[in-house]
Design an enzyme around this catalytic site. Structure first.
Site, mmCIF file in Angstrom:
data_model
loop_
_atom_site.group_PDB
_atom_site.id
_atom_site.type_symbol
_atom_site.label_atom_id
_atom_site.label_comp_id
_atom_site.label_asym_id
_atom_site.label_seq_id
_atom_site.Cartn_x
_atom_site.Cartn_y
_atom_site.Cartn_z
ATOM 1 N N SER A 264 0.823 -1.197 0.000
ATOM 2 C CA SER A 264 0.000 0.000 0.000
ATOM 3 C C SER A 264 0.865 1.258 0.000
ATOM 4 O O SER A 264 2.073 1.200 0.230
ATOM 5 C CB SER A 264 -0.900 0.019 1.246
ATOM 6 O OG SER A 264 -0.120 0.228 2.415
ATOM 7 N N LYS A 265 0.199 2.397 -0.224
ATOM 8 C CA LYS A 265 0.908 3.672 -0.182
ATOM 9 C C LYS A 265 1.520 3.900 1.197
ATOM 10 O O LYS A 265 2.619 4.460 1.311
ATOM 11 C CB LYS A 265 -0.055 4.806 -0.522
ATOM 12 C CG LYS A 265 0.591 6.183 -0.469
ATOM 13 C CD LYS A 265 -0.416 7.271 -0.754
ATOM 14 C CE LYS A 265 0.240 8.649 -0.659
ATOM 15 N NZ LYS A 265 0.789 8.938 0.664
ATOM 16 N N ARG A 266 0.823 3.450 2.229
ATOM 17 C CA ARG A 266 1.334 3.612 3.586
ATOM 18 C C ARG A 266 2.684 2.900 3.752
ATOM 19 O O ARG A 266 3.578 3.384 4.434
ATOM 20 C CB ARG A 266 0.315 3.075 4.586
ATOM 21 C CG ARG A 266 0.638 3.419 6.042
ATOM 22 C CD ARG A 266 -0.463 2.965 6.979
ATOM 23 N NE ARG A 266 -1.695 3.726 6.769
ATOM 24 C CZ ARG A 266 -2.789 3.243 6.177
ATOM 25 N NH1 ARG A 266 -2.798 1.994 5.739
ATOM 26 N NH2 ARG A 266 -3.864 3.984 6.028
ATOM 27 N N ASP A 269 5.303 5.102 2.118
ATOM 28 C CA ASP A 269 5.617 6.256 2.963
ATOM 29 C C ASP A 269 6.487 5.836 4.145
ATOM 30 O O ASP A 269 7.421 6.537 4.540
ATOM 31 C CB ASP A 269 4.321 6.884 3.480
ATOM 32 C CG ASP A 269 3.491 7.516 2.375
ATOM 33 O OD1 ASP A 269 4.064 7.804 1.305
ATOM 34 O OD2 ASP A 269 2.284 7.704 2.572
#
Length: 511
Positions: A264-266, A269
């Site tokens: 995921s994008k998380r 990041d």
């Protein structure tokens, strides 16, 4: 005669394209090219509530950047258009109505309150809430209402949806080119909505109708769609298209680096890597998400890296051009299990492709980056810097930031190196070396190294004792490219000035 290969990538414009979606598109593209087939791009925007402005153009640009060529579809055109589902709205209703006529679908007039009551009733009885072959008989639909009531509701334009009518208990069996035979009993499925109250089709109906009308031969899509496959099989059967139904292949998930769950994008990041091919600015919040392109990845590195996340060639080879990937790719070599994203491998691929590129090709875009940083190097000088620095970095743009000392004499000296290597005699030795360097005729690597070694021998010093102080004096850094190549490129007067400044600035630091 074998059926022509026609595959499609059919994303929804609900935001930036995830790198897992790029992999799905890539596998479709490799399969199409391998079999001299057609690659189609279809935009599935039936869910207008989730539509995000700019997402469609982002998808098209992303595919183009990574090297995936579209033969037919949105932005290209072709004989089966339009290729945006929202522009095909009128044609879907006729197929939903046809299913009702055949007895394979029905009108459902249930309100939100009706549906909530049903859910609560089933949950209270310890059952999973589902609108299925059992619960539908207690709901407000054309299976339970008198025919004249149904007719009146339709004439009065009462809100309704059209649901598929699945059998109560029937094994649905189909072959997946990656997973083999899959069998699901219809009792595990619910009567999905095919046509929504606003007249828009759901994914399930639009997907099947479009694949049929566009002559899709193989549906290669993510594992998350595997639970929907039995429903799609039934739609092909009910619509009378089972004989021309495409072959299916459900790709493994792209997993977090730790392997527990979908990437995921998380995760990006948290661990410092992009999960989108291009930088994306959210039109609603203004939040900017990093992209592989803007981070400095080469498209061929991204394509190579993605291809190996789930597909394994016959040998242990890792580096492939797009042409070589096309030649080697087969669905049979795609894994059933999820593929863990490996950041270090992604960096390795980018470094490899950077080392393969002509120096001039790397240097060209760096000229602007250098200018933006306030430097003004000549192209020939930049190419020399690239030759020395690219082995030390993973991204070309890091050559400017990591090798800033090639472009300015305003250095930040590494204090740890000073603490460990600088002593009361270091400055005097550096000044003596500088004087000897000034006497060098050609100021090239070999001659500079000989001068250095001879000096160390003459003063009874091991060559390693003065090497790091010399590097710090001319670059500020404790490591970097070969120091005598660095000195040669900087030039005699610049090196002399830097060493002089270092000896006037740096004093030994106590440990």
């Amino acid at each position: 005669m074998a059926r022509p290969v026609r595959v499609r990538f059919a994303p929804s414009p609900t935001g930036p394209l995830h790198i897992g979606g790029v992999r799905t598109a890539l596998y479709n593209y490799l399969f199409a090219r391998k079999h001299k087939g057609t690659m189609i791009l279809r935009i599935e925007d039936t869910d207008q509530n989730r539509f995000v402005p700019g997402a469609e153009n982002y998808i098209i640009e992303s595919l183009r950047w990574v090297g995936i060529e579209i033969d037919e579809g949105q932005g290209i055109g072709g004989p089966h258009g339009p290729y945006r589902q929202s522009e095909r709205k009128e044609m879907y209703a006729q197929y939903a109505l046809d299913l009702i006529e055949r007895g394979y679908a029905y009108y459902a007039f249930d309100t939100e309150e009706d549906l909530e009551t049903m859910r609560k009733r089933l949950e209270a009885g310890g059952m999973h809430p589902a609108y299925d072959a059992v619960s539908r008989m207690s709901m407000v639909n054309s299976l339970t209402l008198p025919a004249d009531d149904v007719k009146a509701r339709l004439e009065q334009s009462n809100p309704y949806v059209i649901r598929i009518k699945l059998p109560r208990k029937e094994d649905i069996r189909f072959h997946d080119n990656i997973r083999g035979w899959v069998t699901v009993n219809s009792s595990q499925l619910d009567d999905k909505v095919l046509l929504k109250s606003d007249g828009m089709p759901t994914y399930h109906l639009a997907n099947v109708v479009d694949d049929y009308l566009m002559g899709i031969s193989h549906v290669i899509r993510g594992e998350e769609w595997l639970p929907s496959a039995p429903l799609h099989i039934m739609l092909y059967r009910y619509l009378g298209w089972e004989d021309v139904m495409p072959e299916f292949a459900h790709l493994p998930l792209l997993l977090k680096p730790e392997g527990n769950g979908k990437l995921s994008k998380r995760d990006g990041d948290r661990l410092g890597f992009p999960v989108f091919p291009l930088e994306w600015k959210d039109p609603a919040t203004g939040e900017v998400s990093s992209g592989y392109r803007e981070t400095g990845y080469y498209p061929e590195a991204v394509a190579n890296m993605l291809a190996l996340l789930g597909w394994h060639p016959s040998d242990n080879r890792e580096v492939f051009t797009m042409t070589e990937l096309i030649e080697a790719f087969t669905l049979e070599k795609v894994s059933k299990s999820g593929a863990k994203f490996d950041l270090q491998k992604a960096l390795w691929f980018n470094h490899h492709y950077m080392m393969e590129k002509p120096v001039s090709e790397i240097a060209e875009p760096l000229m602007k980056i250098a200018a933006d940083a306030g430097y003004n190097p000549k192209k020939e000088y930049m190419e020399s810097v690239v030759s020395l620095m690219r082995e030390k970095v993973n991204f070309a743009n890091e050559i400017i930031s990591s090798g800033y000392y090639f472009f300015t004499s305003e250095l930040k000296y590494n204090e740890e190196a000073i603490r460990k290597k600088w002593n009361s005699t270091t400055n005097a030795h550096l000044l003596s070396l500088s004087a000897l360097f000034d006497e060098s005729v050609d100021f090239k690597h070999d001659q500079l190294e000989n001068i250095y070694k001879n000096y160390c021998e003459s003063v009874g010093m091991k060559p390693g004792e003065l090497m790091q102080p010399l590097r710090v004096a001319v670059s500020g850094e404790a490591s970097g490219p070969p120091v005598f190549d660095l000195i040669s490129l900087l030039g005699k007067s610049e090196v002399h000035a830097r060493i002089r400044h270092a000896t006037e600035t740096i004093a030994p630091l106590s440990a």
